[in-house]
Write a protein that holds these residues in place. Structure first.
Motif, short mmCIF file in Angstrom:
data_model
loop_
_atom_site.label_atom_id
_atom_site.label_comp_id
_atom_site.label_asym_id
_atom_site.label_seq_id
_atom_site.Cartn_x
_atom_site.Cartn_y
_atom_site.Cartn_z
N TYR A 58 0.84 -1.19 0.00
CA TYR A 58 0.00 0.00 0.00
C TYR A 58 0.88 1.25 0.00
O TYR A 58 2.13 1.17 0.04
CB TYR A 58 -0.93 0.01 1.22
CG TYR A 58 -0.20 -0.21 2.53
CD1 TYR A 58 0.43 0.86 3.18
CD2 TYR A 58 -0.15 -1.46 3.11
CE1 TYR A 58 1.10 0.68 4.37
CE2 TYR A 58 0.53 -1.66 4.30
CZ TYR A 58 1.15 -0.59 4.94
OH TYR A 58 1.82 -0.79 6.11
N GLU A 59 0.25 2.40 -0.02
CA GLU A 59 0.93 3.69 0.11
C GLU A 59 0.45 4.37 1.38
O GLU A 59 -0.76 4.45 1.64
CB GLU A 59 0.66 4.58 -1.11
CG GLU A 59 1.29 4.04 -2.40
CD GLU A 59 1.02 4.96 -3.58
OE1 GLU A 59 0.11 5.82 -3.47
OE2 GLU A 59 1.69 4.82 -4.62
N ARG A 60 1.41 4.87 2.17
CA ARG A 60 1.10 5.49 3.45
C ARG A 60 1.58 6.94 3.45
O ARG A 60 2.61 7.27 2.86
CB ARG A 60 1.77 4.72 4.59
CG ARG A 60 1.56 5.33 5.97
CD ARG A 60 2.31 4.56 7.04
NE ARG A 60 3.74 4.46 6.74
CZ ARG A 60 4.63 5.43 7.00
NH1 ARG A 60 4.23 6.59 7.51
NH2 ARG A 60 5.91 5.25 6.72
N GLU A 75 4.79 0.98 0.93
CA GLU A 75 5.13 0.21 2.13
C GLU A 75 4.41 -1.13 2.06
O GLU A 75 3.39 -1.29 1.40
CB GLU A 75 4.71 0.99 3.38
CG GLU A 75 5.23 0.40 4.69
CD GLU A 75 4.85 1.28 5.87
OE1 GLU A 75 5.75 1.89 6.47
OE2 GLU A 75 3.64 1.37 6.17
N ARG A 76 4.97 -2.10 2.77
CA ARG A 76 4.34 -3.42 2.90
C ARG A 76 4.10 -3.67 4.39
O ARG A 76 4.99 -3.50 5.21
CB ARG A 76 5.21 -4.51 2.32
CG ARG A 76 4.66 -5.93 2.57
CD ARG A 76 5.46 -6.97 1.84
NE ARG A 76 5.32 -6.80 0.38
CZ ARG A 76 5.95 -7.57 -0.51
NH1 ARG A 76 6.76 -8.53 -0.12
NH2 ARG A 76 5.77 -7.36 -1.80
N GLY A 77 2.89 -4.07 4.73
CA GLY A 77 2.58 -4.31 6.13
C GLY A 77 1.17 -4.80 6.30
O GLY A 77 0.56 -5.38 5.39
N PRO A 323 -10.76 -5.88 4.36
CA PRO A 323 -10.49 -4.61 5.06
C PRO A 323 -11.76 -3.80 5.21
O PRO A 323 -12.57 -3.68 4.30
CB PRO A 323 -9.48 -3.91 4.15
CG PRO A 323 -8.88 -4.97 3.31
CD PRO A 323 -9.95 -6.02 3.13
N THR A 324 -11.94 -3.25 6.40
CA THR A 324 -13.11 -2.40 6.64
C THR A 324 -12.90 -1.04 6.03
O THR A 324 -11.79 -0.62 5.71
CB THR A 324 -13.36 -2.28 8.15
OG1 THR A 324 -12.20 -1.67 8.73
CG2 THR A 324 -13.55 -3.63 8.79
N SER A 325 -13.99 -0.34 5.88
CA SER A 325 -13.91 0.99 5.28
C SER A 325 -13.13 1.93 6.16
O SER A 325 -12.46 2.85 5.68
CB SER A 325 -15.32 1.54 5.05
OG SER A 325 -16.03 1.57 6.28
N ALA A 326 -13.12 1.65 7.48
CA ALA A 326 -12.38 2.54 8.38
C ALA A 326 -10.88 2.39 8.24
O ALA A 326 -10.12 3.27 8.63
CB ALA A 326 -12.79 2.27 9.83
N SER A 327 -10.45 1.20 7.68
CA SER A 327 -9.01 0.98 7.56
C SER A 327 -8.46 1.42 6.25
O SER A 327 -7.27 1.33 6.01
CB SER A 327 -8.72 -0.52 7.77
OG SER A 327 -9.32 -1.28 6.73
N LYS A 328 -9.28 1.85 5.33
CA LYS A 328 -8.80 2.22 4.00
C LYS A 328 -8.22 3.62 4.00
O LYS A 328 -8.80 4.53 4.54
CB LYS A 328 -9.94 2.13 2.98
CG LYS A 328 -10.39 0.68 2.78
CD LYS A 328 -11.45 0.58 1.72
CE LYS A 328 -11.88 -0.86 1.51
NZ LYS A 328 -12.93 -0.98 0.51
#
Length: 328
Positions: A58-60, A75-77, A323-328
């Protein structure tokens, strides 16, 4: 208060907005003398927990950037919300954090990598235990399967009658012997009566049709000693019967007496053949009954041992987590 490097509001005692280069090691005290209330942690279930965790690319948002400078870094995690559902102890709330773009994230979640490391160690121990169980089960199953094959050999051997009645050549595999007679009475693949094989069959039938003894004499040149023996026996019987018959005919000048003696002589040979056939039939019946008992015992033992075959434990399959919408 908290110290921040490239971070205006550090949530912890030390907050660093960027990478850390360490020339040595980061140590954490772990001496037994500063600990108490030890409780061993069971490794069961740790492997399933690791299976349930999902990795993402993903990108953080780069939190080390100054306000207004929004940069996303690859990043990967894992997602903290997902980790909390699997391992609640691995996720902590560090409070509110203001991002470089001015957005405030309430109750920011962080993941404790050390908890994940310990969970991974437990999963490795559980996997090692599973592999040991698989190894033991495989070893035991191998012994059971070898025994079952041995019992199947017993069944196959009891079903096969060797064509020459000598018990040699074929063995349990049925190679090299005479014809195979599953019922033990008449073999159709070769000339064989009562499972005697071609040579000894001619010897027995010769008591009813004596000219077959002469045919059987040719087995004296066979490569197998058991057939050679049948040829010698046929030669002895034929010679003895012919000699006795000639002597009786010479000593009986009366033609009517000769006919009676000839009939009685031939009838006696028939009686001998009938007695021998009855003995062979009885022996064959006893042998068949015994083989059926051996087969039944072997089949019962196969069924018993098959029930003891161990199913090797399987590793848990991962649970799909969206993944929940809150984690996106």
């Amino acid at each position: 208060g908290n110290v921040g490097i490239n971070m205006s509001t550090p949530p912890e005692a030390l907050g660093i907005g960027g990478n850390i280069l360490v020339g040595g090691n980061i140590m954490k005290p772990s001496d037994e003398r500063i600990k108490r209330n030890f409780t061993p942690v069971q490794s069961k279930g740790k492997l399933q927990n690791i299976q349930d965790l999902r990795l993402y690319d993903y990108e953080r948002i780069d939190l080390s950037r100054p306000a207004g400078d929004v940069v996303y870094v690859p990043e990967r995690g894992m997602i903290a919300q997902e980790v909390r559902r699997v391992l609640p102890g691995a996720v902590r709330v560090v409070g509110d954090m203001k991002l470089p773009n001015g957005v405030v994230v309430n109750d920011l979640l962080v993941v404790d990598d050390r908890v994940l490391l310990l969970e991974n160690i437990g999963a490795t121990q559980e996997l090692g235990s599973l592999m040991q169980d698989v190894s033991q089960a495989t070893s035991q199953n191998t012994k059971i399967i070898d025994r079952i094959y041995g019992l199947l050999d017993v069944i196959v051997s009891s079903e096969r009658y060797h064509g020459d009645g000598d018990g040699g050549g074929g063995g349990g595999s049925g190679r090299g012997g005479g014809g195979v007679a599953h019922d033990g009475w008449i073999c159709c693949k070769r000339l064989s009566v009562l499972s005697l094989g071609p040579a000894w069959s001619l010897t027995l039938v010769g008591f009813f049709f004596p000219f077959l003894w002469i045919v059987n004499i040719f087995y004296m040149v066979s490569e197998r000693w058991i057939r050679q023996l049948s040829g010698v026996v046929s030669l002895f019987i034929a010679t003895s019967c012919f000699t006795g018959f000639v002597v009786l005919m010479i000593r009986m000048p009366d033609a009517q007496t000769r006919v009676i003696i000839a009939c009685a002589f031939y009838g006696g040979i028939w009686m001998i053949g009938m007695v021998l056939s009855a003995i062979i039939i009885a022996a064959g019946y006893v042998r068949i009954r015994r083989n059926r008992q051996i087969q039944a015992h072997a089949l019962r033992e196969i069924a018993t041992r098959s029930n003891h075959i161990i199913t090797t434990p399987s590793t848990p399959s991962p649970t799909v987590v969206t993944p929940t919408s809150a984690s996106k």
